[in-house]
Design an enzyme around this catalytic site. Structure first.
Site, short mmCIF file in Angstrom:
data_model
loop_
_atom_site.label_atom_id
_atom_site.label_comp_id
_atom_site.label_asym_id
_atom_site.label_seq_id
_atom_site.Cartn_x
_atom_site.Cartn_y
_atom_site.Cartn_z
N HIS A 115 5.88 -0.39 -2.79
CA HIS A 115 5.46 0.36 -3.97
C HIS A 115 5.48 1.87 -3.78
CE1 HIS A 115 3.12 -3.55 -5.06
NE2 HIS A 115 4.38 -3.61 -5.39
N ASN A 125 -8.11 -12.88 5.10
CA ASN A 125 -8.76 -12.31 3.92
C ASN A 125 -10.24 -12.65 3.96
OD1 ASN A 125 -9.45 -11.61 1.16
ND2 ASN A 125 -7.27 -11.71 0.70
N GLY A 162 -5.05 -9.14 3.63
CA GLY A 162 -5.79 -8.26 2.72
C GLY A 162 -5.12 -8.02 1.39
N THR A 163 -4.64 -9.12 0.79
CA THR A 163 -4.09 -8.95 -0.56
C THR A 163 -4.61 -10.06 -1.47
OG1 THR A 163 -2.11 -8.76 -1.95
CG2 THR A 163 -1.92 -10.18 0.01
N CYS A 183 9.69 20.44 -9.70
CA CYS A 183 10.83 20.24 -8.80
C CYS A 183 11.19 21.55 -8.12
CB CYS A 183 12.02 19.73 -9.61
SG CYS A 183 13.48 19.36 -8.63
N ASN A 203 0.83 -1.21 0.00
CA ASN A 203 0.00 0.00 0.00
C ASN A 203 0.85 1.26 0.00
OD1 ASN A 203 -2.06 -1.84 0.27
ND2 ASN A 203 -2.29 -1.56 2.48
N ILE A 204 0.29 2.31 -0.54
CA ILE A 204 1.02 3.60 -0.62
C ILE A 204 0.32 4.66 0.24
CG2 ILE A 204 1.94 3.05 -2.91
CD1 ILE A 204 -0.13 4.93 -4.13
N CYS A 259 11.45 13.69 -8.91
CA CYS A 259 11.60 14.56 -10.07
C CYS A 259 11.97 13.72 -11.29
CB CYS A 259 12.69 15.62 -9.81
SG CYS A 259 12.98 16.66 -11.26
N CYS A 311 15.75 15.39 -12.33
CA CYS A 311 16.99 15.22 -11.53
C CYS A 311 16.88 14.04 -10.57
CB CYS A 311 17.28 16.51 -10.74
SG CYS A 311 16.13 16.79 -9.39
#
Ligand code: BV8
Ligand code: ZN
Length: 294
Positions: free
Chosen positions: A145, A262, A236-237, A194, A128-129, A153, A156
């Protein structure tokens, strides 16, 4: 021996083999393993944040406008229409302002605390992000992830934490998720840029898109934990996205117990082996029981 009897024997053997290889749902037996564990890895996916109200990928919430997440979480989409992809990530960043860790995140964080008090280790490896594990005070989360709240950027390569809301003026009030919302077609120069004066390059979310490789140092860290753990939870995947989908079977193949939490079985469930566990139901309900201190 009569062929029908032979057939019955074969069916019986197959059923017995399946039974022997079916993961257990015996919570007391799992808790014995947890009590003896010195190095626990918890692998999580979108389902651990579902009870916080964060849409999962493959559930009903897996759509934004008329797009599947996978259609936008890729370099080709960003190349073609950076404004649309930024609207998608801007929406998901803004959604998180009203989302909070749920009992599943808290149970994992609390378990890390009491295991550490006993000189033991719990490491979370998440796909998860949304940063909800960190917000629940879990330490040392391995974010396979990346994160919604980091930018990179494209010119750079500079990586920054960024929690600005909105991330840039041009995205204010943009990103509405309904299917008939039109793209904002924001000129690239008004998209997130940036902050390094000599650069000013276009920023992208610091996340791993489909078709992109995971950062090698992150993969190495995950591998070290997976190779060293003596118990593994998969929470939970749907276990369909690689390489994360390989992790639990990799641990189970070492003869280490893997416990899956799950709502439904997944491709990983079949690979847990005879020493595996499967606990069906919302992890916000099952994890507080499973990870309670002794
Ligand atoms: C890679 C960040 C090497 C971005 C994500 C063809 C071309 C190119 C690549 C491939 C290809 N074919 C296959 C691949 C590899 C590809 C892949 O695996 N594709 C799949 C779809 C087949 N993988 C990659 O590209 C990876 N990189 O392989 O590099 C390479 C390089 C070039 C070419 C080839 C190989 C990178 C993958 C990372 C993508 N980025 N996220 C963003 O978020 O925007 S993936 C994203 O989707 C998530 O991070 C997560 O990994 C995945 C979603 O999965 P889940 O988290 O499992 O969520 P899902 O909704 O699916 O399931 C929720 C589960 O929870 C369900 O089981 C549900 O039952 C359960 N649940 C729901 N509620 C609850 C619950 N459980 C308990 N309690 C509840 N309350
Ligand atoms: Zn730059």
């Amino acid at each position: 021996m009569h062929s029908f009897t032979q057939h019955l024997l074969k069916v019986g053997k197959r059923a017995a083999f399946k039974m022997a290889n079916r993961p257990s749902s015996d919570m007391a037996a799992f808790r014995e393993k947890l009590k003896a564990s010195k190095h626990l890895v918890v692998l999580t996916g979108a389902g651990v944040s579902a009870e916080s109200g964060v849409p999962t990928f493959r559930g009903a919430g897996g759509y934004w406008r008329t797009y599947k997440a996978q259609d936008l979480a890729c370099p080709e989409a960003f190349q073609e229409n950076p404004s649309l992809v930024w609207e998608f990530y801007h929406y998901r960043r803004e959604v998180m302002a009203s989302k909070f860790p749920n009992p599943a995140h808290h149970a994992i964080a609390e378990c890390q605390k009491w295991m550490e008090k006993e000189g033991k280790k719990l490491v979370v490896i998440t796909q998860n992000i949304d940063e909800l594990h960190a917000r629940a005070d879990t330490k040392g989360v391995i974010e396979l992830h990346g994160s919604l709240f980091k930018t990179r950027c494209t010119k750079c390569g500079n990586i920054e934490v960024n929690k600005d809301s909105p991330i840039c003026e041009a995205l204010r009030d943009k990103g509405a998720p309904d299917p008939d919302s039109k793209g904002a077609n924001i000129p690239e120069k008004l998209l997130p840029r940036c902050g390094i004066p000599a650069c000013g390059g276009l920023l992208r979310p610091h996340v791993v898109w489909f078709g992109e490789s995971l950062e090698s140092h992150i993969l190495e860290k995950a591998d070290t934990e997976l190779d060293g753990c003596d118990l593994c939870l998969v929470v939970g995947t749907s276990s369909v996205v690689y390489p994360a989908a390989m992790f639990a079977p990799q641990v189970a193949s070492r003869g280490v117990s893997v416990a899956e939490f799950n709502l439904e079985t997944t491709p990983a469930t079949q690979q847990l082996g005879g020493h595996g566990f499967f606990f069906s139901g919302p992890c916000g309900q099952s994890l507080p029981t499973a990870l309670a201190p002794f």
